[in-house]
Design a protein around this motif. Sequence first.
Motif, mmCIF file in Angstrom:
data_model
loop_
_atom_site.group_PDB
_atom_site.id
_atom_site.type_symbol
_atom_site.label_atom_id
_atom_site.label_comp_id
_atom_site.label_asym_id
_atom_site.label_seq_id
_atom_site.Cartn_x
_atom_site.Cartn_y
_atom_site.Cartn_z
ATOM 1 N N ARG A 9 0.820 -1.210 0.000
ATOM 2 C CA ARG A 9 0.000 0.000 0.000
ATOM 3 C C ARG A 9 0.854 1.262 0.000
ATOM 4 N NH1 ARG A 9 -5.014 -1.241 -1.617
ATOM 5 N NH2 ARG A 9 -5.674 -3.172 -0.672
ATOM 6 N N PHE A 11 1.809 3.044 -2.607
ATOM 7 C CA PHE A 11 1.251 4.028 -3.531
ATOM 8 C C PHE A 11 0.210 4.898 -2.837
ATOM 9 C CE2 PHE A 11 -2.147 5.160 -6.512
ATOM 10 C CZ PHE A 11 -1.427 5.903 -7.425
ATOM 11 N N GLU A 12 -0.720 4.250 -2.136
ATOM 12 C CA GLU A 12 -1.769 4.996 -1.440
ATOM 13 C C GLU A 12 -1.184 5.864 -0.334
ATOM 14 O OE1 GLU A 12 -1.869 1.753 -2.013
ATOM 15 O OE2 GLU A 12 -3.755 1.245 -2.983
ATOM 16 N N SER A 66 -7.718 -1.083 4.366
ATOM 17 C CA SER A 66 -7.650 -0.225 3.184
ATOM 18 C C SER A 66 -9.015 0.328 2.779
ATOM 19 C CB SER A 66 -7.034 -0.994 2.013
ATOM 20 O OG SER A 66 -7.853 -2.089 1.655
ATOM 21 N N GLY A 70 -9.676 4.193 2.329
ATOM 22 C CA GLY A 70 -10.133 4.703 1.034
ATOM 23 C C GLY A 70 -11.325 5.621 1.178
ATOM 24 N N ALA A 97 -6.899 9.921 -6.040
ATOM 25 C CA ALA A 97 -6.180 8.765 -6.601
ATOM 26 C C ALA A 97 -5.850 7.753 -5.501
ATOM 27 C CB ALA A 97 -4.903 9.232 -7.307
ATOM 28 N N ALA A 98 -5.450 8.250 -4.335
ATOM 29 C CA ALA A 98 -5.148 7.343 -3.221
ATOM 30 C C ALA A 98 -6.426 6.644 -2.748
ATOM 31 C CB ALA A 98 -4.507 8.121 -2.071
ATOM 32 N N SER A 101 -7.646 4.045 -5.379
ATOM 33 C CA SER A 101 -6.716 2.918 -5.382
ATOM 34 C C SER A 101 -6.860 2.054 -4.118
ATOM 35 C CB SER A 101 -5.284 3.438 -5.502
ATOM 36 O OG SER A 101 -4.374 2.390 -5.464
ATOM 37 N N ALA A 102 -7.076 2.690 -2.983
ATOM 38 C CA ALA A 102 -7.239 1.927 -1.745
ATOM 39 C C ALA A 102 -8.539 1.124 -1.749
ATOM 40 C CB ALA A 102 -7.199 2.861 -0.545
ATOM 41 N N ARG A 105 -8.124 -1.628 -5.358
ATOM 42 C CA ARG A 105 -6.969 -2.491 -5.610
ATOM 43 C C ARG A 105 -6.933 -3.607 -4.585
ATOM 44 N NH1 ARG A 105 -0.674 -1.028 -5.871
ATOM 45 N NH2 ARG A 105 -0.986 -0.853 -3.632
#
Length: 106
Positions: A9, A11-12, A66, A70, A97-98, A101-102, A105
């Motif tokens: 995680r 990226f997030e 997550s 998110g 975006a975070a 994605s959370a 993904r």
Amino acid sequence: MKRTRTVSRNFERIFGIIGSIIGMFSGSFLIILENLGNAHTPLFGLLAILASILGLVSSVYVKKNSEIAGIGFIIATMFVILGSEYINILSAIFLLAAGISALFRK
């Protein structure tokens, strides 16, 4: 022995931290502008700073759960946009975006 696949995680977390820092700076900038003239009310700058703090909390919490993180990112995005329409668009893009994605993904 069965392997369990874990999702990184990072990226997030990185996007959430970057978006939150930008949101805090722009919220502070709005509060400073209010002291110099009639640009915005300080409430909007304070709202952007509080939303950025929610983004930071979600960045820390993204490793544990997550989905909750998110949702926190997306709520922070809405309040950052509400706090300042034009100056915080970059922060909102990072937080959104975070958040997406959370949530999606696996």
